[in-house]
Design a protein around this motif. Structure first.
Motif, PDB file in Angstrom:
ATOM      1  N   LEU A  33       6.079   4.902   1.800  1.00 54.29           N
ATOM      2  CA  LEU A  33       6.398   6.280   2.188  1.00 54.29           C
ATOM      3  C   LEU A  33       6.126   7.258   1.053  1.00 54.29           C
ATOM      4  N   ARG A  34       6.452   6.864  -0.166  1.00 55.75           N
ATOM      5  CA  ARG A  34       6.184   7.724  -1.321  1.00 55.75           C
ATOM      6  C   ARG A  34       4.686   8.021  -1.441  1.00 55.75           C
ATOM      7  N   THR A  35       3.883   6.993  -1.303  1.00 58.08           N
ATOM      8  CA  THR A  35       2.433   7.172  -1.392  1.00 58.08           C
ATOM      9  C   THR A  35       1.935   8.063  -0.267  1.00 58.08           C
ATOM     10  N   SER A  36       2.483   7.875   0.932  1.00 57.66           N
ATOM     11  CA  SER A  36       2.068   8.665   2.092  1.00 57.66           C
ATOM     12  C   SER A  36       2.331  10.148   1.898  1.00 57.66           C
ATOM     13  N   ILE A  37       3.531  10.504   1.450  1.00 56.24           N
ATOM     14  CA  ILE A  37       3.844  11.930   1.334  1.00 56.24           C
ATOM     15  C   ILE A  37       3.103  12.569   0.164  1.00 56.24           C
ATOM     16  N   ALA A  38       2.937  11.850  -0.931  1.00 57.73           N
ATOM     17  CA  ALA A  38       2.176  12.415  -2.052  1.00 57.73           C
ATOM     18  C   ALA A  38       0.730  12.673  -1.632  1.00 57.73           C
ATOM     19  N   ALA A  39       0.148  11.750  -0.879  1.00 60.79           N
ATOM     20  CA  ALA A  39      -1.227  11.933  -0.406  1.00 60.79           C
ATOM     21  C   ALA A  39      -1.322  13.082   0.589  1.00 60.79           C
ATOM     22  N   LYS A  40      -0.282  13.281   1.355  1.00 57.23           N
ATOM     23  CA  LYS A  40      -0.272  14.361   2.352  1.00 57.23           C
ATOM     24  C   LYS A  40      -0.288  15.726   1.663  1.00 57.23           C
TER      25      LYS A  40
END
Length: 166
Positions: A33-40
């Motif tokens: 989830l951390r990776t997902s939101i940072a990429a978003k």
């Protein structure tokens, strides 16, 4: 008839199939989830990244700024006196600045977690006289908090420039 073509489709990344124990599973989902939101947020255009797209005033950059404070509070024991203010990045902060601060907070939180072997133990605190949640509670809360805001970020990014996917 509306077009079904998406302008900036990203390949969707499925949830992790990590870990043979509870700690590895919880950390695997949180890091996903951390990776997902940072990429978003990373690469989102100015000024739309800080422009509210919904009546509540929520914006992409503010979501990631808020999660930076949550990571620091939950895992590092830092005090936050005004949670509402954490939903706004400073005008001088670039997207890259906010993303870098978030990634640094995640790294520091992971350093703390790397030293923890018992999920039932309290999160280590720099000030031991302050109560701390268990590692299990902290991980579960951060999965919930990050997942909730990652969903908001999905919608806001698509409204901003059409980018979809994780």
């Amino acid at each position: 008839m509306p077009s079904t073509k998406r302008r900036n489709r990203r390949r969707d990344t499925p949830p992790p199939r990590t870990g043979s124990n509870e700690s590895e599973v919880l950390r695997g989902f949180l890091n996903y989830l951390r990776t997902s939101i940072a990429a978003k947020v990373d690469g989102a255009p100015e000024p739309q990244v800080r422009t509210a797209a919904v009546p509540s005033g929520t914006n992409l950059l503010g979501l990631l700024n808020h999660l930076t404070f949550v990571e620091r509070s939950v895992f590092l024991g830092e005090d936050v006196t005004d949670w509402h203010a954490t939903f706004r990045a400073a005008p001088a902060d670039s997207v890259a600045d906010v993303v870098a601060r978030y990634r640094d907070a995640v790294k520091r939180a992971n350093d703390v977690l790397d030293a923890c072997t018992d999920l039932g133990a309290p999160v280590p605190r720099p000030q031991p006289d302050r109560p701390a949640p268990s590692i299990r509670w902290a991980l579960t809360h951060m999965i919930e908090e990050t997942g909730r805001h990652a969903g908001h970020a999905d919608i806001l990014r698509e409204l901003t420039d059409g980018t979809t996917g994780r």
